[in-house]
Design an enzyme around this catalytic site. Structure first.
Site, mmCIF file in Angstrom:
data_model
loop_
_atom_site.group_PDB
_atom_site.id
_atom_site.type_symbol
_atom_site.label_atom_id
_atom_site.label_comp_id
_atom_site.label_asym_id
_atom_site.label_seq_id
_atom_site.Cartn_x
_atom_site.Cartn_y
_atom_site.Cartn_z
ATOM 1 N N GLU A 127 0.869 -1.185 0.000
ATOM 2 C CA GLU A 127 0.000 0.000 0.000
ATOM 3 C C GLU A 127 0.896 1.222 0.000
ATOM 4 O O GLU A 127 2.111 1.110 0.209
ATOM 5 C CB GLU A 127 -0.906 -0.013 1.243
ATOM 6 C CG GLU A 127 -1.819 -1.232 1.264
ATOM 7 C CD GLU A 127 -2.711 -1.310 2.498
ATOM 8 O OE1 GLU A 127 -2.618 -0.405 3.371
ATOM 9 O OE2 GLU A 127 -3.488 -2.276 2.574
ATOM 10 N N GLN A 280 43.013 -5.628 -23.193
ATOM 11 C CA GLN A 280 42.893 -6.393 -21.944
ATOM 12 C C GLN A 280 41.876 -5.768 -20.981
ATOM 13 O O GLN A 280 41.152 -6.478 -20.279
ATOM 14 C CB GLN A 280 44.261 -6.497 -21.271
ATOM 15 C CG GLN A 280 44.283 -7.523 -20.161
ATOM 16 C CD GLN A 280 45.642 -7.600 -19.496
ATOM 17 O OE1 GLN A 280 46.242 -6.583 -19.162
ATOM 18 N NE2 GLN A 280 46.145 -8.797 -19.315
ATOM 19 N N GLY A 341 29.760 2.571 -25.017
ATOM 20 C CA GLY A 341 30.139 3.985 -25.079
ATOM 21 C C GLY A 341 28.912 4.875 -25.268
ATOM 22 O O GLY A 341 27.831 4.576 -24.751
ATOM 23 N N GLU A 365 9.373 -6.908 -4.855
ATOM 24 C CA GLU A 365 9.343 -8.161 -4.069
ATOM 25 C C GLU A 365 10.310 -8.089 -2.883
ATOM 26 O O GLU A 365 10.984 -9.068 -2.541
ATOM 27 C CB GLU A 365 9.575 -9.372 -4.970
ATOM 28 C CG GLU A 365 8.373 -9.584 -5.876
ATOM 29 C CD GLU A 365 8.283 -10.931 -6.514
ATOM 30 O OE1 GLU A 365 8.700 -11.919 -5.887
ATOM 31 O OE2 GLU A 365 7.773 -11.005 -7.641
ATOM 32 N N GLY A 366 10.337 -6.907 -2.286
ATOM 33 C CA GLY A 366 11.205 -6.657 -1.141
ATOM 34 C C GLY A 366 12.477 -5.975 -1.603
ATOM 35 O O GLY A 366 13.226 -6.536 -2.408
HETATM 36 N N1 CAA Z 1 7.560 -17.738 6.349
HETATM 37 C C1 CAA Z 1 6.563 -17.978 7.225
HETATM 38 N N2 CAA Z 1 6.210 -17.108 8.218
HETATM 39 C C2 CAA Z 1 6.915 -15.956 8.307
HETATM 40 C C3 CAA Z 1 7.967 -15.650 7.443
HETATM 41 C C4 CAA Z 1 8.301 -16.599 6.441
HETATM 42 N N3 CAA Z 1 9.282 -16.377 5.566
HETATM 43 N N4 CAA Z 1 8.468 -14.435 7.759
HETATM 44 C C5 CAA Z 1 7.752 -14.010 8.812
HETATM 45 N N5 CAA Z 1 6.805 -14.930 9.130
HETATM 46 C C6 CAA Z 1 5.848 -14.879 10.228
HETATM 47 C C7 CAA Z 1 6.575 -14.754 11.561
HETATM 48 O O1 CAA Z 1 6.934 -16.020 12.063
HETATM 49 C C8 CAA Z 1 5.530 -14.076 12.417
HETATM 50 O O2 CAA Z 1 4.592 -15.046 12.829
HETATM 51 P P1 CAA Z 1 3.987 -15.062 14.336
HETATM 52 O O3 CAA Z 1 3.073 -13.862 14.386
HETATM 53 O O4 CAA Z 1 3.244 -16.337 14.403
HETATM 54 O O5 CAA Z 1 5.140 -14.955 15.271
HETATM 55 C C9 CAA Z 1 4.814 -13.153 11.428
HETATM 56 O O6 CAA Z 1 5.059 -13.689 10.112
HETATM 57 C C10 CAA Z 1 5.351 -11.735 11.465
HETATM 58 O O7 CAA Z 1 6.750 -11.810 11.219
HETATM 59 P P2 CAA Z 1 7.760 -10.663 11.584
HETATM 60 O O8 CAA Z 1 7.516 -10.233 13.000
HETATM 61 O O9 CAA Z 1 9.112 -11.112 11.204
HETATM 62 O O10 CAA Z 1 7.247 -9.493 10.605
HETATM 63 P P3 CAA Z 1 7.797 -8.035 10.378
HETATM 64 O O11 CAA Z 1 6.667 -7.095 10.475
HETATM 65 O O12 CAA Z 1 9.005 -7.785 11.217
HETATM 66 O O13 CAA Z 1 8.183 -8.041 8.803
HETATM 67 C C11 CAA Z 1 9.470 -8.451 6.839
HETATM 68 C C12 CAA Z 1 9.007 -8.949 8.215
HETATM 69 C C13 CAA Z 1 10.434 -9.531 6.374
HETATM 70 C C14 CAA Z 1 10.160 -7.118 6.872
HETATM 71 C C15 CAA Z 1 8.243 -8.393 5.887
HETATM 72 O O14 CAA Z 1 7.377 -7.334 6.234
HETATM 73 C C16 CAA Z 1 8.648 -8.229 4.432
HETATM 74 O O15 CAA Z 1 8.995 -9.211 3.780
HETATM 75 N N6 CAA Z 1 8.589 -6.990 3.903
HETATM 76 C C17 CAA Z 1 8.794 -6.757 2.464
HETATM 77 C C18 CAA Z 1 7.480 -6.965 1.743
HETATM 78 C C19 CAA Z 1 7.667 -7.168 0.280
HETATM 79 O O16 CAA Z 1 8.521 -7.920 -0.151
HETATM 80 N N7 CAA Z 1 6.803 -6.515 -0.498
HETATM 81 C C20 CAA Z 1 6.808 -6.638 -1.926
HETATM 82 C C21 CAA Z 1 5.448 -7.034 -2.392
HETATM 83 S S1 CAA Z 1 5.297 -7.590 -4.038
HETATM 84 C C22 CAA Z 1 5.760 -6.309 -5.032
HETATM 85 O O17 CAA Z 1 6.847 -5.848 -4.924
HETATM 86 C C23 CAA Z 1 4.849 -5.809 -6.091
HETATM 87 C C24 CAA Z 1 4.644 -6.693 -7.238
HETATM 88 O O18 CAA Z 1 3.543 -6.792 -7.713
HETATM 89 C C25 CAA Z 1 5.787 -7.383 -7.893
#
Ligand code: CAA
Length: 397
Positions: A127, A280, A341, A365-366
């Protein structure tokens, strides 16, 4: 690329993808980049080559391929056009939540159309104010009888303007943080679902990236993935673990494509009475580019294989390959422009597009900052557990 390390099935997917890339994608890549319109002729060619549902199991009409197969196909497409690579790969991103969390009935309802190439799907997580911090989303879904009413706005929705389905993440239980998020498949034409602003982008211009508006959008309760609330965030994270190797493969394809053009150009461009590849300084640049691409590719394949066997190292390797391959793509495509170039800086040659297309791979995707966060958390968790996780992985390997 070491073909001998791949199975006959891997090679079959890869060669079919290469044919579509060379015959259909490459000739029209510049046209769709300039027009910023969706390449439906390419979509039809992918479908006719039987590549639409490579990652979808055969029981749902797919080709029964692996994450590695998906990566091999995306690399070939992106070698010709990075935009067309992601236009394809985003369907895996959108449908992984169904594969991971959907009920058998939901899988049977949505996956066959995607596998056949008749339906496209997007992924609605981000969002305006919830990008890297995906868990802070505010799009709300409130239960109303046998429906949910969705209100909010999704941003950076790749492919959303052409997709029949959109996997939308929304808050069903406010106050519960990540555990209060659920995933819905919203079908095109659902009242209250509207495609908004189309972004005018630096690269990947053939695939529309749009805003999605949800205005009292009534979605059947039967479309909540898995049938119960609260597991949406986990499905999103697990989806990204499976999909990030695809972005990394897109990056490898872009780097490979730019590298090949640079090899060809430096072999015919003459300065000081000789082709510039006889110097080279140029040879060392080409050697570095080739080595960096192969290193990135092998990490992508390792991450994809880890995902395919369900290794506990998947999340970390997936983030690592996304980080390494996309940094490589930016470096290699920038060096390729340098090798052309002044001509490299102009649109008369296809090379500048590779550099523009590569940039987004470090962001979507992050971001690569988020990949480092995922990797660091895994590394520190492992250290805190006294290396127990590493020992388990070594045994698994
Ligand atoms: N697999 C399974 N569960 C997971 C996990 C994983 N890889 N990563 C986290 N979780 C779970 C945790 O275990 C936790 O579970 P509980 O509540 O049961 O404890 C829960 O998810 C929350 O985890 P965190 O506390 O680690 O979450 P966070 O708020 O600290 O965020 C983050 C983690 C890795 C930063 C995540 O927010 C993230 O990946 N952010 C980036 C998002 C992203 O990639 N967005 C791109 C979207 S797609 C796009 O780009 C557009 C497109 O169309 C191409």
């Amino acid at each position: 690329m070491v073909r001998e390390l791949l199975s006959p099935k891997n090679i079959d997917f890869m060669e079919r993808a290469r044919e579509v890339a060379e015959k259909v994608m490459r000739p029209v890549a510049a046209k769709y980049d300039a027009e910023q319109t969706y390449p439906w002729e390419v979509q039809r060619a992918i479908r006719d080559a039987g590549l639409s549902g490579v990652w979808i199991p055969e029981e749902y009409g797919g080709a029964g391929g692996s994450v590695l197969d998906l990566c091999l196909v995306v690399e070939q497409f992106s070698r010709a056009c990075g935009g067309m690579g992601v236009a394809y790969a985003v369907n895996a991103l959108g449908s992984f939540p169904i594969l991971l969390g959907g009920t058998p009935e939901q899988k049977g309802r949505w996956l066959p159309g995607i596998a056949a190439g008749d339906k496209l799907i997007a992924f609605g997580l981000s969002e305006k104010e919830a990008g890297s911090d995906a868990g802070s989303m505010t799009t709300r879904a409130e239960k109303d009888g046998d429906h949910y009413v969705l209100n909010g706005e999704k941003k950076w929705n790749t492919g959303g303007a052409v997709a029949s389905y959109n996997t939308i993440f929304a808050v069903t239980q406010p106050g519960r943080g990540a555990r209060g998020i659920s995933a819905f498949v919203v079908e095109e034409g659902t009242p209250g679902y509207r495609v908004g602003k189309h972004e005018d982008k630096m690269g990947i211009r053939c695939v529309p990236v749009v805003e999605i508006h949800l205005e009292n959008c009534r979605v059947p309760a039967a479309n909540v993935l898995g049938g119960t609330e609260g597991s949406g965030f986990k499905h999103a994270m697990r989806t990204l673990d499976l999909a990030r190797p695809g972005v990394a493969a897109q990056a490898v394809g872009l780097a490979q494509g730019a590298f090949e053009l640079a090899v060809e150009y430096t072999g015919r461009r003459k300065q000081f009475g000789q082709t510039i590849n006889s110097f080279q300084g140029i040879q060392w640049m080409l050697a570095d580019m080739a080595s960096q691409i192969e290193a990135a590719r092998q990490l992508v394949h390792t991450a994809a294989r880890a995902a395919d066997v369900g290794s506990s190292a998947t999340s970390r390797l997936s983030a690592m390959c996304k980080l390494v391959a996309t940094e490589t793509a930016m470096k290699v495509t920038t060096d390729a422009v340098q090798l052309f170039g002044g001509y490299g800086y102009c649109k008369d040659y296809p090379i500048e597009k590779y550099m523009r297309d590569a940039k987004i791979t470090q962001i979507y995707e992050g971001t690569n900052q988020i990949q480092r966060l995922v990797i660091a958390r895994a590394v520190l968790r492992e250290a805190a557990s006294g290396g127990a996780a590493a020992k388990k992985e070594a045994v698994e390997a």
